[in-house]
Design a protein around this motif. Structure first.
Motif, PDB file in Angstrom:
ATOM      1  N   ILE A   1       0.861  -1.194   0.000  1.00 29.91           N
ATOM      2  CA  ILE A   1       0.000   0.000   0.000  1.00 29.91           C
ATOM      3  C   ILE A   1       0.891   1.235   0.000  1.00 29.91           C
ATOM      4  N   HIS A   2       0.761   2.025  -1.043  1.00 30.39           N
ATOM      5  CA  HIS A   2       1.505   3.289  -1.098  1.00 30.39           C
ATOM      6  C   HIS A   2       0.615   4.381  -0.546  1.00 30.39           C
ATOM      7  N   THR A   3       1.112   5.096   0.451  1.00 29.36           N
ATOM      8  CA  THR A   3       0.272   6.012   1.223  1.00 29.36           C
ATOM      9  C   THR A   3       0.221   7.430   0.685  1.00 29.36           C
ATOM     10  N   GLY A   4       1.145   7.789  -0.201  1.00 30.62           N
ATOM     11  CA  GLY A   4       1.295   9.201  -0.512  1.00 30.62           C
ATOM     12  C   GLY A   4       0.933   9.612  -1.918  1.00 30.62           C
ATOM     13  N   SER A   5       1.174  10.891  -2.157  1.00 34.21           N
ATOM     14  CA  SER A   5       0.963  11.472  -3.483  1.00 34.21           C
ATOM     15  C   SER A   5       1.945  12.602  -3.745  1.00 34.21           C
ATOM     16  N   GLY A   6       2.799  12.877  -2.766  1.00 31.48           N
ATOM     17  CA  GLY A   6       3.756  13.968  -2.913  1.00 31.48           C
ATOM     18  C   GLY A   6       3.140  15.305  -2.574  1.00 31.48           C
ATOM     19  N   SER A   7       3.984  16.278  -2.304  1.00 28.45           N
ATOM     20  CA  SER A   7       3.509  17.594  -1.869  1.00 28.45           C
ATOM     21  C   SER A   7       2.817  18.372  -2.975  1.00 28.45           C
ATOM     22  N   LYS A   8       3.118  18.061  -4.238  1.00 28.79           N
ATOM     23  CA  LYS A   8       2.507  18.797  -5.350  1.00 28.79           C
ATOM     24  C   LYS A   8       1.062  18.379  -5.607  1.00 28.79           C
ATOM     25  N   TRP A   9       0.713  17.146  -5.203  1.00 31.21           N
ATOM     26  CA  TRP A   9      -0.624  16.635  -5.482  1.00 31.21           C
ATOM     27  C   TRP A   9      -1.270  16.045  -4.226  1.00 31.21           C
ATOM     28  N   PRO A  10      -1.505  16.854  -3.193  1.00 35.91           N
ATOM     29  CA  PRO A  10      -2.131  16.303  -1.979  1.00 35.91           C
ATOM     30  C   PRO A  10      -3.542  15.783  -2.229  1.00 35.91           C
ATOM     31  N   THR A  11      -4.202  16.274  -3.268  1.00 38.87           N
ATOM     32  CA  THR A  11      -5.573  15.837  -3.540  1.00 38.87           C
ATOM     33  C   THR A  11      -5.643  14.400  -4.073  1.00 38.87           C
ATOM     34  N   LYS A  12      -4.526  13.842  -4.501  1.00 42.91           N
ATOM     35  CA  LYS A  12      -4.526  12.453  -4.977  1.00 42.91           C
ATOM     36  C   LYS A  12      -4.518  11.439  -3.834  1.00 42.91           C
ATOM     37  N   ARG A  13      -4.165  11.887  -2.644  1.00 38.30           N
ATOM     38  CA  ARG A  13      -3.905  10.949  -1.547  1.00 38.30           C
ATOM     39  C   ARG A  13      -5.188  10.351  -0.990  1.00 38.30           C
ATOM     40  N   TRP A  14      -5.160   9.031  -0.788  1.00 36.41           N
ATOM     41  CA  TRP A  14      -6.264   8.331  -0.137  1.00 36.41           C
ATOM     42  C   TRP A  14      -6.139   8.546   1.363  1.00 36.41           C
ATOM     43  N   HIS A  15      -7.245   8.837   2.015  1.00 38.34           N
ATOM     44  CA  HIS A  15      -7.204   9.194   3.432  1.00 38.34           C
ATOM     45  C   HIS A  15      -6.728   8.016   4.280  1.00 38.34           C
ATOM     46  N   GLU A  16      -5.927   8.346   5.318  1.00 37.52           N
ATOM     47  CA  GLU A  16      -5.372   7.291   6.172  1.00 37.52           C
ATOM     48  C   GLU A  16      -6.463   6.505   6.904  1.00 37.52           C
ATOM     49  N   ARG A  17      -7.603   7.132   7.145  1.00 34.63           N
ATOM     50  CA  ARG A  17      -8.708   6.410   7.787  1.00 34.63           C
ATOM     51  C   ARG A  17      -9.143   5.212   6.932  1.00 34.63           C
ATOM     52  N   ASN A  18      -9.206   5.429   5.627  1.00 41.34           N
ATOM     53  CA  ASN A  18      -9.585   4.343   4.722  1.00 41.34           C
ATOM     54  C   ASN A  18      -8.483   3.286   4.616  1.00 41.34           C
ATOM     55  N   ILE A  19      -7.234   3.752   4.660  1.00 43.80           N
ATOM     56  CA  ILE A  19      -6.105   2.812   4.603  1.00 43.80           C
ATOM     57  C   ILE A  19      -6.115   1.918   5.835  1.00 43.80           C
ATOM     58  N   ILE A  20      -6.352   2.504   7.003  1.00 42.48           N
ATOM     59  CA  ILE A  20      -6.397   1.726   8.251  1.00 42.48           C
ATOM     60  C   ILE A  20      -7.501   0.671   8.190  1.00 42.48           C
ATOM     61  N   GLN A  21      -8.668   1.060   7.704  1.00 41.80           N
ATOM     62  CA  GLN A  21      -9.778   0.103   7.600  1.00 41.80           C
ATOM     63  C   GLN A  21      -9.437  -1.029   6.631  1.00 41.80           C
ATOM     64  N   LEU A  22      -8.798  -0.680   5.517  1.00 37.31           N
ATOM     65  CA  LEU A  22      -8.426  -1.701   4.540  1.00 37.31           C
ATOM     66  C   LEU A  22      -7.416  -2.680   5.137  1.00 37.31           C
ATOM     67  N   ILE A  23      -6.420  -2.171   5.854  1.00 40.04           N
ATOM     68  CA  ILE A  23      -5.397  -3.047   6.440  1.00 40.04           C
ATOM     69  C   ILE A  23      -6.025  -4.002   7.452  1.00 40.04           C
ATOM     70  N   LYS A  24      -6.992  -3.527   8.213  1.00 40.73           N
ATOM     71  CA  LYS A  24      -7.673  -4.401   9.173  1.00 40.73           C
ATOM     72  C   LYS A  24      -8.438  -5.507   8.453  1.00 40.73           C
ATOM     73  N   MET A  25      -9.016  -5.186   7.317  1.00 44.69           N
ATOM     74  CA  MET A  25      -9.724  -6.203   6.527  1.00 44.69           C
ATOM     75  C   MET A  25      -8.736  -7.232   5.967  1.00 44.69           C
ATOM     76  N   LEU A  26      -7.584  -6.743   5.526  1.00 46.71           N
ATOM     77  CA  LEU A  26      -6.561  -7.644   4.988  1.00 46.71           C
ATOM     78  C   LEU A  26      -5.967  -8.522   6.089  1.00 46.71           C
ATOM     79  N   ALA A  27      -5.860  -7.972   7.298  1.00 46.28           N
ATOM     80  CA  ALA A  27      -5.296  -8.721   8.421  1.00 46.28           C
ATOM     81  C   ALA A  27      -6.153  -9.931   8.767  1.00 46.28           C
ATOM     82  N   LYS A  28      -7.463  -9.781   8.600  1.00 45.29           N
ATOM     83  CA  LYS A  28      -8.363 -10.903   8.884  1.00 45.29           C
ATOM     84  C   LYS A  28      -8.106 -12.078   7.943  1.00 45.29           C
TER      85      LYS A  28
END
Length: 368
Positions: free
Chosen positions: A215-242
């Motif tokens: 999972i790549h978390t970033g988008s760089g400082s020039k494109w902050p609008t591309k970044r997926w929110h960490e809240r969604n990343i955390i939920q996804l990782i918990k689903m994958l952990a199961k």
């Protein structure tokens, strides 16, 4: 002396012996590795790193079309490692006074400029070549486009509405601009020291024989609008952990705080790959993954070039410009304002937040 040195050889260097002379002392007249070159191609593509990498898709067909030509690529100093080790590139040049002198003095068979930045346009205009493809300045300061496809790309580069309506991939555009019959794979060179480091990393974290999710978390400082929110990343990782999938977390120094927040909120099968990897190390670590989840960033093009299965997330940029090579699953925000190309946005709900982890998880399950 001139007769003894084959200056037309692919391996000739002006200021030192070639690699084969240094290897075993052989001279030109006795060398079985002599490779005649019949011309030189200059490719100009400096920025950004992801665009430089995906532009390598023209190299395989270009080499098939002109197999005996040397290829020189002019890129930004910061992007040199993106191209280093690419087997189709003979020399990588970076901007300097000496480089500008060389480009304006030497004669090239072909110049391909796919960069619309002012410095690249003037560089292309000063280069002398029998054939030119792409973009360059005219004397009056306007931009000259070499063919209809170049004109089309120039127009959509200046009109976000046309960007949204476009259905041609970037690879299709650059192939047509360079007048090649097709495009090839994105070429991601893997360096031996980085592969060895990645193998040690994999062994340390017991990744062998497992389906690894990156999972790549970033988008760089020039494109902050591309970044997926960490809240969604955390939920996804918990689903994958199961499902007991090991997850590798990627990002740079700009994502350090976000990554630490994710790590703090998730336990189990999550491994931090670090915040300050070199480009070669980043390539090799991504190569450990079976599936990569990423926004429209450099990581998307690396994973595609490494022939990984990819789940790519799109909000403010066009999903249609991305060549999927049959390996990329695209998840597009459901909001109508997608593909706005805004680097700042205060709208609520925000487009990338509306890409739900359940949707991404189902895509991962589908392609594994």
């Amino acid at each position: 002396m001139k007769k003894q040195i084959y200056q037309s050889c692919k391996f000739f260097k002006t200021d030192m012996p070639c690699i084969y002379h240094k290897k075993d002392g052989r001279i030109c007249s006795e060398c079985s590795d002599f490779r005649e070159t019949t011309g030189t191609i200059l490719i100009i593509k400096k920025d950004a790193a992801g665009d430089v990498l995906r532009t390598t898709a023209i190299l395989e067909p270009l080499k098939r079309k002109m197999p005996d030509h040397r290829i020189i690529w002019l890129t930004a100093e910061t992007n040199k490692d993106v191209l280093s080790g690419n087997p189709y590139i003979d020399e990588i040049w970076t901007p300097s006074f000496e480089t500008s002198q060389a480009i304006s003095f030497l004669k090239f068979d072909t110049v391909i400029n796919l960069d619309l930045s002012p410095d690249c346009l003037i560089t292309a205009a000063t280069a002398k070549a029998d054939k030119f493809y792409g973009f360059k300045y005219k004397k009056d300061g306007s931009v000259s486009c070499s063919n209809k496809s170049a004109e089309e790309w120039f127009l959509i580069s200046h009109n976000d509405g046309l960007k949204k309506a476009n259905r041609k991939t970037y690879q299709q555009f650059i192939t047509e601009i360079a007048e090649l019959p097709c495009y090839g794979e994105i070429i991601v060179p893997l360096q031996k020291p980085s592969i060895e480091k990645a193998n040690i990393f994999a062994k340390k974290h017991h990744l062998a024989g497992k389906k690894v999710i990156g999972i790549h978390t970033g988008s760089g400082s020039k494109w902050p609008t591309k970044r997926w929110h960490e809240r969604n990343i955390i939920q996804l990782i918990k689903m994958l952990a199961k499902k007991k999938y090991p997850v590798l977390l990627f990002g740079g120094m700009e994502e350090k705080d976000i990554m630490e927040k994710i790590i703090k909120n998730v336990r189990g099968h999550l491994v931090n790959t670090g915040y300050n990897n070199t480009i070669p190390d980043f390539f090799a670590l991504l190569d450990l993954c079976d599936v990569v989840i990423t926004a429209d960033t450099l990581a998307l093009h690396i994973a595609t070039g490494l022939k990984k299965k990819v789940v790519a997330l799109f909000g403010p940029t066009s999903p249609y410009e991305i060549a999927d090579y049959g390996r990329v699953e695209k998840v597009i925000t459901p909001l109508d304002c997608f593909c706005c190309y805004k680097r700042e946005c205060n709208k609520k709900p925000f487009c990338m937040e509306e890409i739900h982890p359940e949707t991404v998880f189902s895509k991962i399950e589908k392609i594994l």
